[in-house]
Design an enzyme around this catalytic site. Structure first.
Site, PDB file in Angstrom:
ATOM      1  N   SER A 263       0.826  -1.201   0.000  1.00  0.00           N
ATOM      2  CA  SER A 263       0.000   0.000   0.000  1.00  0.00           C
ATOM      3  C   SER A 263       0.867   1.261   0.000  1.00  0.00           C
ATOM      4  CB  SER A 263      -0.955  -0.055   1.195  1.00  0.00           C
ATOM      5  OG  SER A 263      -1.939   0.929   1.117  1.00  0.00           O
TER       6      SER A 263
ATOM      7  N   HIS B  52      -7.983  -5.422   0.715  1.00  0.00           N
ATOM      8  CA  HIS B  52      -6.728  -4.708   0.942  1.00  0.00           C
ATOM      9  C   HIS B  52      -5.967  -5.276   2.133  1.00  0.00           C
ATOM     10  CE1 HIS B  52      -4.218  -1.206   0.109  1.00  0.00           C
ATOM     11  NE2 HIS B  52      -4.163  -0.960   1.405  1.00  0.00           N
TER      12      HIS B  52
END
Length: 432
Positions: A186, A391
């Site tokens: 990320s 995620h």
């Protein structure tokens, strides 16, 4: 008029609740480790990186990296404690965490699933970094984060410009290697891209980039909670700064401690703790083990600057990967242009592999595809073979060994000084 008044009222109440929530995460309420031990918190929720890994039989060293602008960052050197018939695999691997996380996040899924443990078991030479602002990055050669507000004048831009290159240089100096392999999750991947944009020579110090759900432009982010949070922090950044609030979501804040306390009880694990993940990201029932849920809130959120969060608010509205927007007047001073410029993604010449999930509501697949189309040396962009993969699964899922590790081993095998291609199948068998 009545409808307009209702909308305005909801906005005011929503903003007030958000600011209250932010304040709760700032109020100091940190319990000592002795108190947490007495209250029977899971040990992995409060022990530091070194103690946790040692407890599980791994060898860890703590190092301090000093950035060019004076931040002191803790980096952990992790190796397997098991006897290995050959040399540790080279080049070294640098791993960088995501937003509001720390190096501890790479461990939270436990020795059977967490990517750091699995790669250490495969005898890679791992260096797990931290960025400024989390609890392993709250030191400076001159500034005190408790007293000097200037400490918090940073965003992801500074992480890419200073933290990542300083970490890579330190690892190269310590190991004598010429290059590293870099794994970024990320924000950790996004910061690497910033380094390549601003410091192209440093980009060449990486043999490969493995980007897990890379966060750059966030135009299609679907998480309503995240959108509301970063948008409001963007809108109120100046006001918060004026009253001395420049840090947000710190570890040891009242909100974080409440979550950590509740999640140690099994009765709350699924009712509250799993639902928080689903609200922040998306629902993936059963992906994260209750044991992991009870541990992760001891390290998450790990803290950052208001400016970092505000920058993500700006990213929601941007058509590209843009630098932090200081406002027209200050942009002229900082950049020489009235608008904040875009990062130069064409400068990312390192061989790049991208892994992402189809159910990611933080870094939407559309934004990942947009990024992949603009990087000049993407050798593969692959979706995880699970339509519900989101995620946070990259850090916390019990299925990392099955769905993420094989791809990462495949990518690393192409950029190691030893031929891992023939050994990767045997490694996977040993890790079963």
């Amino acid at each position: 008029m009545a409808l307009r008044a209702q909308v305005v009222s909801k906005f005011i109440w929503g903003t007030s609740l958000l600011l209250l929530a932010a304040a709760l995460f700032l109020l100091p309420a940190e319990l000592s480790n002795d108190a947490k031990s007495y209250l029977q918190y899971p040990k992995d929720s409060y022990l530091n990186f070194t103690t946790r890994t040692t407890k599980h039989g791994y060898i860890t060293e703590e190092h301090t990296v000093t950035t060019e602008d004076g931040y002191l960052l803790t980096v952990f050197h992790l190796r397997s404690g098991k006897k290995h018939p050959g040399a540790v695999r080279r080049p070294p691997v640098v791993m960088m965490h995501g937003l509001l996380m720390s190096s501890d996040t790479w461990l939270d899924a436990g020795p059977d699933a967490a990517l750091a443990y699995l790669l250490a078991d495969a005898y890679f030479d791992l260096w797990l970094g931290n960025v400024r602002g989390n609890y392993y990055g709250r030191r400076h050669t001159k500034l005190d984060p408790q007293k000097d507000s200037e400490f918090w004048d940073f965003s992801t831009d500074e992480m890419g410009l200073y933290d990542v290159p300083a970490t890579i240089d330190y690892v190269l100096n310590k190991t004598g290697a010429d290059q590293v392999n870099y794994i970024g999750f990320s924000q950790g991947a996004g910061a690497f891209l910033i380094m390549c944009s601003e410091l192209p020579d440093h980009c060449g110090k990486a043999r490969s980039l493995i980007a897990l759900a890379p966060a750059t432009r966030l135009k299609y982010t679907k998480s309503l909670l995240v959108k509301l949070t970063v948008s409001q922090l963007k809108a109120y950044e100046s006001a918060l700064s004026a009253i001395g609030i420049k840090e947000v979501f710190s570890r040891g804040g009242f909100g974080q401690e409440i979550l950590s306390f509740l999640c140690k009880y099994s009765i709350f694990t699924n009712v509250v703790c799993e639902k928080v993940i689903a609200i922040v990201d998306s629902d993936h029932a059963g992906s994260i083990k209750p044991k992991t849920l009870r541990a992760l809130y001891g390290h998450f959120p790990a803290g950052t600057s208001v400016r970092t969060m505000a920058r993500y608010g700006q990213a929601l509205l941007s058509e590209g990967y843009r630098k932090y927007d200081h406002g027209e007047t200050n942009n002229m001073k900082v950049y020489g242009t009235p608008t904040a410029p875009f990062h130069n993604l064409s400068a990312v010449r390192v061989p790049t592999y991208i892994l992402h999930g189809n159910n990611d509501r933080l870094v939407d697949p559309a934004d990942v595809r947009w990024l992949a189309d603009r990087l000049p040396h993407v050798l593969e962009r692959a979706e995880i073979d699970d339509p519900m993969w989101n995620h946070l699964d990259f850090m916390y899922s019990q299925h990392i060994r099955k769905l993420v590790l094989p791809k990462v081993l495949q990518y690393l095998a192409k950029y190691n000084e030893v031929d891992l291609a023939k050994q990767s199948e045997r490694t996977m068998e040993n890790l079963q």
